[in-house]
Write a protein that holds these residues in place. Structure first.
Motif, mmCIF file in Angstrom:
data_model
loop_
_atom_site.group_PDB
_atom_site.id
_atom_site.type_symbol
_atom_site.label_atom_id
_atom_site.label_comp_id
_atom_site.label_asym_id
_atom_site.label_seq_id
_atom_site.Cartn_x
_atom_site.Cartn_y
_atom_site.Cartn_z
ATOM 1 N N GLU A 190 -77.748 -3.538 -34.760
ATOM 2 C CA GLU A 190 -77.691 -4.870 -34.136
ATOM 3 C C GLU A 190 -78.552 -5.848 -34.931
ATOM 4 O O GLU A 190 -79.595 -5.497 -35.470
ATOM 5 C CB GLU A 190 -78.200 -4.777 -32.686
ATOM 6 N N CYS A 191 -78.073 -7.081 -34.953
ATOM 7 C CA CYS A 191 -78.788 -8.122 -35.710
ATOM 8 C C CYS A 191 -79.863 -8.776 -34.845
ATOM 9 O O CYS A 191 -79.772 -8.807 -33.638
ATOM 10 C CB CYS A 191 -77.818 -9.189 -36.190
ATOM 11 N N CYS A 192 -80.819 -9.319 -35.509
ATOM 12 C CA CYS A 192 -81.903 -10.038 -34.811
ATOM 13 C C CYS A 192 -81.528 -11.519 -34.778
ATOM 14 O O CYS A 192 -81.497 -12.189 -35.810
ATOM 15 C CB CYS A 192 -83.228 -9.795 -35.556
ATOM 16 N N ALA A 219 -86.022 -2.871 -40.185
ATOM 17 C CA ALA A 219 -85.649 -4.149 -40.814
ATOM 18 C C ALA A 219 -86.753 -4.643 -41.755
ATOM 19 O O ALA A 219 -86.519 -5.496 -42.609
ATOM 20 C CB ALA A 219 -85.360 -5.197 -39.736
ATOM 21 N N HIS A 220 -87.987 -4.123 -41.626
ATOM 22 C CA HIS A 220 -89.122 -4.540 -42.478
ATOM 23 C C HIS A 220 -89.308 -3.611 -43.663
ATOM 24 O O HIS A 220 -90.286 -3.758 -44.395
ATOM 25 C CB HIS A 220 -90.416 -4.580 -41.645
ATOM 26 N N PHE A 246 -94.166 -1.276 -50.576
ATOM 27 C CA PHE A 246 -93.074 -1.007 -49.636
ATOM 28 C C PHE A 246 -93.385 0.245 -48.807
ATOM 29 O O PHE A 246 -93.922 1.214 -49.322
ATOM 30 C CB PHE A 246 -91.746 -0.781 -50.383
ATOM 31 N N TYR A 247 -93.021 0.204 -47.521
ATOM 32 C CA TYR A 247 -93.167 1.373 -46.628
ATOM 33 C C TYR A 247 -91.859 1.602 -45.867
ATOM 34 O O TYR A 247 -91.081 0.655 -45.676
ATOM 35 C CB TYR A 247 -94.301 1.152 -45.614
ATOM 36 N N GLU A 248 -91.696 2.839 -45.441
ATOM 37 C CA GLU A 248 -90.613 3.140 -44.490
ATOM 38 C C GLU A 248 -91.248 3.201 -43.107
ATOM 39 O O GLU A 248 -92.125 4.025 -42.848
ATOM 40 C CB GLU A 248 -89.934 4.491 -44.809
ATOM 41 N N TRP A 249 -90.810 2.230 -42.223
ATOM 42 C CA TRP A 249 -91.512 2.048 -40.960
ATOM 43 C C TRP A 249 -90.824 2.817 -39.831
ATOM 44 O O TRP A 249 -89.608 2.800 -39.700
ATOM 45 C CB TRP A 249 -91.582 0.557 -40.585
ATOM 46 N N LEU A 250 -91.676 3.461 -38.989
ATOM 47 C CA LEU A 250 -91.187 4.194 -37.814
ATOM 48 C C LEU A 250 -91.784 3.552 -36.568
ATOM 49 O O LEU A 250 -92.922 3.063 -36.607
ATOM 50 C CB LEU A 250 -91.589 5.669 -37.875
ATOM 51 N N PRO A 251 -91.043 3.535 -35.414
ATOM 52 C CA PRO A 251 -91.546 2.826 -34.228
ATOM 53 C C PRO A 251 -92.708 3.574 -33.580
ATOM 54 O O PRO A 251 -92.783 4.801 -33.614
ATOM 55 C CB PRO A 251 -90.328 2.807 -33.299
#
Length: 1618
Positions: free
Chosen positions: A2-4, A95-96, A105-110
């Motif tokens: 889904e888009c922001c 998305a970041h 750069f990082y791979e982001w997890l919630p």
């Protein structure tokens, strides 16, 4: 993803402009008053699934501020996202990923569930501990917490109810129903304790059905949990739960935590499959599992529509009902499923009136009366209650309840129960007599009757009922004793009394009176035993007890006597009662196995296995499988695991080989055997039975093919047949024929048959024999183009040959001519063929018996015989051809040629007669005639009367013979050149009736001129003259044979003529009545061979027979000489025994002994003037006409035992009568009986424990140990009873030496005793009677054991000085090795080892033993020494260079690791608090944990330390809490001053020793609790005055209980005042 969506300022301005232009007509009164504009439209949803947010805006129209908010929200897209969509918060973090954070750069997890700010976007860099807030707000619609529906809107967490409405506080109930009341599921909680054994490694804890929620299981103990699942589609799975974590099992989330001493399993649900939680045994200690979950109620009641109206008019009623509905399968099921859930309340039926219109048949005056009067409702009706099953202690009584309906006339009938369901059904069972049964009550003991030493003490024992009344009914067997010995510790200073001192008053008197009161009456009473254990643990069981009538004989000794039930007046208590009336747990109930699906070759049988629950009323409730926690029994098993017999497996016929016209179809056949494994295998075709069809090919016929360029013709195939009859007269190597005819041929002739077919392809022509398809073999060749060749005819080749060309079929019949020109009957076996062919070389008698006339035209057979032969078209001309072959009317040359052939066959070494050879040159090989000519003759004969048919047939046959021979000569003349033609053709003389139709076709005188040497040989023939019998009165009588002579008183001489022809000339001899005539001066033989009798007397009467004999054969004819015309019968006194021939003929007077199935002819040749009439009798009863032949003979066909008897022939005329008889005995040759039960029973009776065997024609075998005895049975039947002779090794058993035997049961059983090696071999029994013999055999094999010495081939060493070969001893039985124990009694051969391979060994590595390990655990090292050595043949080992061993083998290692296992030890925690249960004064129990661990402190399963002694985990400890004791108060005042009913009580409590405060009683449970109640003032009341005996009498008076007898007596004073 889904888009922001973010609103820019420009977008917002456009949106506000739109709001200004929008209509304001939708404003409410409230909006206008509040100066707000109308709400705008809803925005797009922030999410497409998973629950998002949408907003709506409104504008304030006032220049001042408006009260309220200008934005409102609602939820949207409340549908679940697909699994691949992922988490919404995770999408926002990812998305970041392409935006640098601090230059990287990082791979982001919630990061979810932040308690401080759940609506900020916090993310964690993957693989690091870095957590960053990447945005102050998450997108609208993001969940605040993972396990909640609450959502973030504008950065704030908003409450969302389960109805997906913002601000709603509605929650799901435990069943998962939003705002539900919890009625759609039920709470299931329980505890499981493992009871695992060595044979059972796992067990089921609980089955949790599909749809269950909030599951939690806690296991405590060493065992492990694992899961089995089963989806609604039937797919099964298993999960071992090996490690802690959260994972999916069949789409259900499972959270599992594993600890050293426990395991926790959680599942939120709803479950998407049926889960079965199981436990796997992992330790010696037991485990417990506590579980709790909410189980959906999958079966619910559903109300039905109204049933049909009970009346069609005039007023009726109709009801609804309720049905049980399965929510999982969406179908109606049995009511029991809904009854299983107590939460399910069945809806009450609704009732309404219906069809209230008057009936058409009404007279117009009838009113519709009130409903209940006009048509009464159905009602429940009950029978009276049954007697209670128990007189006390709780019983059950029942009654029948049924639904009844009453009509207008008042007749009551039973109807279906649903009609009464509008009111509750009356109970059908109820408890009764629930009060306690009477019990014995023992009072306190009295003081001892003595003050020192040994005495007695007493107590009162009463039978008290549930009201506290002293009554009867207690069992004497259970009564406590009322006196016992007692010892006072004070010593006595006088001599002891030997017996205890009896009590003195008042105790003795008091006990005596109370004892008398204990027996309520002196009458007999019921004595009741204990109830037996319940027959069932649940459902409805039964208990029984003994109840018998008894009478108390002695109060002191407590003796009773049993009486008859009638002597007890009270009703007899029940002996049976129901018990355990509660529902059983669900269990599996398997049905009977169904029949096996196959009779052999491994089949399957099934049965139904249902999950049922036995209910408290005895019925069964069928449940879903998930309710049964135990493993389900097998509902399918293998059966009939035997191999099937071999059978043919046939393929389908192939398609026709052509697309039109004639073709062929084939199919294959394989011999198949179905094995017990269920698999089939192809085996050798010899193991299958013969195929029921001859071949695997058949012709097929399709539409006729059209030729190119021509229209297709519709003509079908045609075979050009030749309708002829062929008779072969001379040997020829090969004969050719065309189908359509009949051929009578000589054996060993080759035959070629042609099938001239048109309009068909020649390869498609097929051949059959007697209906069976023919294929080529070594004897018969089926050639292409319609030819069939038979190489050398034999009797089995006779039959009907058929050629088929499409639908066209033609036949050709082949018959064989045997010896003496007789037709050969077709044999049944190859052996009989040889016998038939051999029969041709025998004499005339043997040849004569190979064929008999059977056609009704030529013999006086029965009508049935005629019909049977007419039905066989292949035998149509047999009898005519037989007559033609036998008749004497052929030309002499032909007859001579036949005789020459016959003699040549009989004597192959004799030289051929050149004259005969010359004649043969002119004779035909084969005679041919048209079938229609023979049909004409048969037609003529069938129209003749029977008495002339025989004579007429001879004439026609002779005429036919001349025609055939003449046509052959004419054909021969046309073939020969004129110079080769015979100058003296054969002349055929006219046929003359001479001597009974016996004239021959003779040649002319020129034929005789050749001299005697040219004359052909022929058998003798006596010329007969047939004329009517006559009485001659002349004094000198001259007569020919065939006539009858009647002697008169004046007869002086009788001359009997006998004229015979034949070459060589026959010799004539005479016999009378079968005995040679003794010549004398009165009986003379004349030179012309005539017999003359001078001065005949009565002794000369009889049958005189003239016999003519030469080298080729003989002929005989009789003439009868009677006295004055009296009847005369030709007799014979011989005994004829026949066992082989198909037919036997005798004269009357003989005795016949023959086997069954033979044709028997008894000749009764009679003479007399006038001719005597013949009558036949059997066992003195007259026989009917069908048995007679015209010549007076009696023919018995196919004789059987029913034909046995005495047959008599009576000859009678005017002058008298004469009777002669023949005895017919039917022989039954020895044979094996079909039923062997009799002989087996005889063997069992003779030697019940002896091994036995039955002989058989093929032989049987019995294997025995030495020294045994055996019985041999010879099963036999026959008539007369056969004699049995036994043989051993071919010698009669009576001559056998060294054999102990006994012949029993008339020879049928042979007993052989003390068997040894010499006894073994073949035993045979020969059974024989007059009808034949039968030999049967059996072999006895004596199995003996002996030692055998085998030298082993392998040497114990390949080199050095120690190699030996050890001979091996084996115990053998018939060359098979058996257990050596069998040879224990045999002499054991001495065996010596033999040296071998004594030579130097090659160099090799030698190693020592390993040293001890350097450490006992945790990994150590051990070493050994390795050297290279060479072993000499002398046994000395010398060290050599290591290089010599390295070339041969790699050097062994000299160091290795050892004791790699972990170093473990028992570890334990400190002792826990001393707060366990009290086990004594100041004593309690305390616990500690004991566990196995490594020296590094790593915990291991307990079994790893099982080799070490385990420390204790519990111990006793001192506890202040256990400083307790029982404290008692003083007794209260007695409730009565006298009598039997006074009692008093006191308070008993557990108190702390220090504080003296009461504590829970269980802390004092280590000591016995003092009594808190006792009887008192138990002394007889004086009856002189009426006074109260209890202090409660005022209460009795207030409650108005004085009328009751029990209170009236006890409150005599108070109640008397009333």
């Amino acid at each position: 993803m889904e888009c922001c969506r973010r609103a820019t300022p420009g977008t917002l301005l456009l949106f506000l402009a739109f709001l200004l232009l929008s209509s304001r007509t939708a404003r409410s009164e409230e909006d206008r008053d509040g100066l707000w504009d109308a709400w705008g439209p809803w925005s797009e949803c922030s999410r497409t699934c998973g629950g998002g947010a949408s907003y709506s805006l409104r504008r304030c129209l006032s220049s001042k501020s408006c009260e309220g908010r200008n934005i409102r929200y609602r939820t949207c897209s409340n549908v679940d996202c697909p699994p691949e969509a992922g988490d919404f918060r995770a999408q926002q973090c990812s998305a970041h990923n392409d935006v640098k954070h601090h230059g990287q750069f990082y791979e982001w997890l919630p990061v979810s569930n932040d308690p401080d700010n759940p609506c900020s976007l916090k993310c964690q860099a993957k693989g690091t501990t870095l957590v960053v807030e990447l945005a102050p707000k998450v997108l609208d619609g993001t969940r605040c917490y993972t396990e909640s529906l609450d959502m973030c809107i504008s950065g704030l967490c908003q409450i969302v109810g389960c109805d997906h409405q913002l601000g709603s506080t509605v929650k799901e109930d435990n069943c998962g129903v939003c705002n539900g009341d919890g009625s759609t599921c039920r709470l299931v909680r329980g505890q499981y304790k493992s009871q695992l054994s060595a044979t059972k490694s796992d067990d089921t804890v609980v089955a949790i059905p599909y749809g269950s929620r909030h599951i939690r299981l806690v296991l405590k103990g060493p065992d492990h949990l694992y899961l089995e699942t089963k989806t609604l589609q039937g797919t099964k799975g298993e999960n071992s739960l090996s490690s802690t974590g959260t994972f999916l099992v069949d789409n259900s989330s499972v959270d599992f935590q594993k600890f050293p001493d426990k395991e926790i399993l959680r599942m939120a649900g709803p479950l998407t499959a049926d889960f079965i939680v199981k436990i796997r045994n992992s330790g010696s200690a037991d485990s417990t599992v506590q579980f709790i979950f909410y189980q959906p109620i999958i079966h619910r009641w559903r109300e039905t529509d109204f049933f049909p109206c009970s009346a069609t008019c005039g007023g009726g009623y109709q009801l609804t009902s309720a049905e049980c509905y399965d929510l999982r399968s969406n179908r109606v099921v049995a009511d029991q499923y809904c009854h299983y859930y107590p939460e399910n309340i069945k809806p009450k039926p609704k009732l309404q009136e219906c069809n209230l219109d008057p009936c058409p048949a009404s007279d117009g005056y009838k009113q519709i009366m009130p409903y209940d009067l006009y048509h009464p409702l159905p009602r429940w009706e009950a029978t009276p209650w049954t007697a209670c099953s128990s007189s006390c202690g709780g019983g059950i009584q029942s009654r029948a309840v049924s639904c009844v309906e009453e009509d207008i006339q008042g007749h009551v009938t039973s109807v279906e129960e649903w009609k009464c369901m509008y009111t509750p059904k009356m109970p059908i069972a109820q408890p009764c007599n629930i009060f306690d049964c009477p019990k014995w009550l023992a009072q306190e003991w009295s003081p001892c009757t003595v003050t020192c030493g040994q005495g007695l003490r007493y107590r009162v024992v009463l039978c008290i009922d549930h009201r506290g009344m002293h009554t009867g009914g207690c069992s004497p067997k259970t009564k406590p004793h009322i006196k016992e010995e007692c010892i006072v510790p004070t010593p006595c200073y006088k001599p002891k009394e030997k017996l205890p001192v009896e009590a003195k008053l008042p105790w003795f008197k008091q006990a005596q009176e109370l004892e008398e009161g204990a027996a309520v009456s002196e009458e007999p009473s019921w004595e009741i035993g204990k109830w037996s254990p319940c027959s069932l643990t649940c459902g409805v069981g039964l208990q029984t007890r003994d109840v018998f009538c008894s009478h108390l004989l002695s109060r002191e000794m407590n003796e009773t006597v049993i009486l008859a039930d009638e002597l007890c007046r009270q009703p007899k208590p029940s002996t049976v009662q129901a018990c355990n009336r509660f529902n059983c747990p669900p269990a599996w109930y398997p049905a009977q196995w169904q029949p096996c699906s196959r009779t052999c070759g491994g089949g399957v049988q099934k049965r139904e296995v249902l999950c049922k629950q036995r209910m408290a009323d005895g019925s069964f409730l069928e449940l879903p499988e998930t309710f049964c926690s135990a493993s389900k029994p097998a509902c399918q098993q293998a059966c009939k695991k035997d191999d099937c017999p071999s059978e043919w497996l046939l393929s389908d016929w192939t398609e026709c080989s052509t697309s039109c016209g004639e073709g062929t179809q084939t199919r294959s056949a394989i011999c198949r055997k179905m094995l017990k494994t269920g698999l089939s295998t192809v085996v050798n075709s010899t193991l299958c039975p013969p195929l029921p069809f001859s071949s695997s090919i058949r012709p097929c016929m399709l539409a006729t093919c059209a030729r190119p360029g021509r229209p297709s013709t519709k003509h079908s195939p045609h075979i050009a047949a030749a309708r002829k009859v062929y008779i072969q007269t001379r040997r020829q190597r090969k004969l050719h024929f065309v189908v359509g005819g009949f051929a009578y041929l000589l054996p060993k002739t080759a035959v070629v048959l042609r099938c001239p077919a048109r309009r068909v392809r020649k390869p498609l022509i097929t051949w059959e024999k007697d209906g069976q398809h023919l294929i080529s073999s070594t004897h018969v060749t089926v050639a292409p183009f319609g030819y069939l060749k038979i190489h050398r005819l034999k009797p089995s080749d006779a039959g009907v040959y058929t050629c088929s060309a499409g639908p066209a079929r033609e036949h050709f019949v082949i018959k064989l001519i045997g010896g003496n020109r007789k037709l050969v009957a077709r044999p049944l076996s190859p052996r009989s063929e040889e016998e038939v062919l051999a029969g041709r070389k025998g004499g005339p008698k043997e040849a004569l018996q190979t064929h008999k006339h059977q056609n009704g035209i030529f013999s006086n057979g029965s009508k049935a015989e005629k019909r049977g032969l007419a039905a066989n078209p292949g035998s149509r001309y047999d009898d005519l051809v037989s007559r033609l072959l036998e008749q004497g009317g052929w030309p002499g040359e032909l007859l001579a040629s036949w005789e020459a052939q016959d003699s040549a066959e009989r004597n192959t070494t004799s030289e051929e007669d050149p004259g005969a050879e010359q004649v043969l040159l002119h004779l035909p090989f084969t005679m041919v005639t048209e079938q229609r000519r023979l049909d004409d003759i048969l037609g003529n004969l069938s129209q003749q009367p029977e008495e002339l048919r025989d004579l007429y047939s001879k004439h026609l046959v002779a005429q036919l013979a001349q025609e055939i021979f003449r046509s052959h000569l004419e054909h021969q003349d046309t073939l020969l050149k004129p110079s080769e033609r015979r100058t003296s053709p054969v002349t055929l003389s006219p046929h003359k009736h001479v001597s009974g139709f016996s004239s021959s076709l003779r040649t002319s005188s020129t034929g005789d001129a050749g001299g005697g040497s040219r004359r052909p040989h022929r058998k003798p023939t006596i010329l007969r003259k047939i004329s009517a019998a006559q009485q001659l009165s002349a004094s000198e009588v001259v007569t020919h044979l065939g006539q009858t002579v009647a002697l008169a008183s004046g007869t002086l001489s009788v001359l009997l003529h006998c004229e015979a022809i034949g070459h060589p000339r026959p010799t004539i001899s005479w016999a009378r009545n079968g005995e040679e005539v003794q010549f004398s001066d009165r009986i003379l033989l004349q030179p012309d061979d005539s017999l003359q009798i001078l001065a005949p007397v009565e002794a000369d009467v009889g049958f005189y027979t003239c016999n003519a004999t030469n080298a080729l054969g003989y002929d005989s004819v009789s003439i009868a000489v009677t006295l004055a015309g009296k009847p005369l019968v030709k007799t014979s006194r011989m005994t004829v025994i026949n066992t082989e021939k198909p037919a036997v003929t005798v004269d009357i007077g003989s005795t016949i002994k023959t086997v069954q199935g033979v044709n028997v002819t008894i000749n009764c040749q009679v003479a007399g003037v006038p001719e005597a009439e013949v009558t036949w009798f059997r066992n003195k009863s007259k026989l009917g006409s069908p048995h007679h032949l015209h010549e007076g003979s009696l023919l018995l066909t196919n004789v059987s035992s029913s034909d046995q008897g005495l047959y008599s022939c009576r000859a009678a005329n005017l002058h008298g009568e004469l009777t002669e008889s023949t005895q017919l005995l039917i022989l039954d040759p020895p044979q094996v009986p079909t039923q062997l039960e009799d002989i087996r029973a005889l063997l069992a009776a003779t030697g019940p424990n002896l091994p036995s065997v039955l002989t058989s024609p093929l032989g049987t075998q019995l294997v025995l140990d030495p020294g045994n005895s055996a019985l041999l049975g010879c099963p036999i039947k026959g008539h007369p009873v056969p004699n049995i002779t036994w043989f051993h090794g071919g010698q009669p058993i009576v001559t056998a030496t060294g054999l102990t035997h006994h012949i029993l049961a008339a020879g049928q059983i042979l007993q052989v005793a003390n068997l040894s090696g010499g006894s073994q071999g073949e035993f045979s029994c020969l059974a024989q009677n007059e009808a034949g013999v039968l030999m049967q055999k059996a072999s006895l094999v004596i199995q003996d054991y002996w030692w055998s010495v085998d030298r082993l081939a392998t040497c114990s060493a390949s080199c050095g000085n120690r190699g030996v070969q050890q001979p091996r001893l084996r115990c053998l039985l018939n060359s098979t090795e058996v257990n050596p124990a069998h040879c224990a009694g045999k002499v054991r051969p001495a065996v010596q080892p033999i040296a071998c391979n004594r030579r130097d060994c090659p160099s090799r590595w030698m190693v020592t033993s390993w040293s001890a390990c350097t450490r006992s655990c945790g990994g150590g090292v051990q070493t050994r020494r390795v050297t290279c050595q060479k072993l000499k043949a002398s046994g000395i080992s010398t060290p050599v260079s290591n290089d010599m061993c390295t070339q041969v083998a790699k050097r062994p290692v000299d160091t290795q690791a050892c004791n790699q296992q972990l170093c473990v030890e028992w570890a334990f925690s400190s002792w826990g608090q001393c707060n366990g249960p009290c086990i004594g004064p100041h004593l309690a129990v305390q616990h500690r944990q004991v566990f196995c661990q490594t020296r590094d402190g790593i915990t291991l399963p307990s079994e790893q330390c099982s080799a070490l002694p385990r420390p204790v985990s519990t111990q006793n400890c001192w506890s202040e809490a256990c400083s307790v004791h029982w404290r008692v108060s003083l007794w209260t005042l007695c409730t009565a001053t006298c009598g039997n009913y006074g009692f008093q009580s006191r308070r008993v409590e557990c108190v702390h020793a220090r504080t003296n405060k009461a504590v829970p009683e269980h802390l004092c449970s280590w000591g016995p609790r003092p009594a808190n109640w006792q009887r008192c003032n138990i002394t007889p009341c004086e009856n002189m005055e009426c006074r109260d005996t209890t202090r409660y009498c005022e209460k009795v008076k207030q409650l108005k209980l004085c009328q009751l007898s029990q209170f009236k007596s006890r409150c005599c004073g108070t109640c008397g005042k009333a």
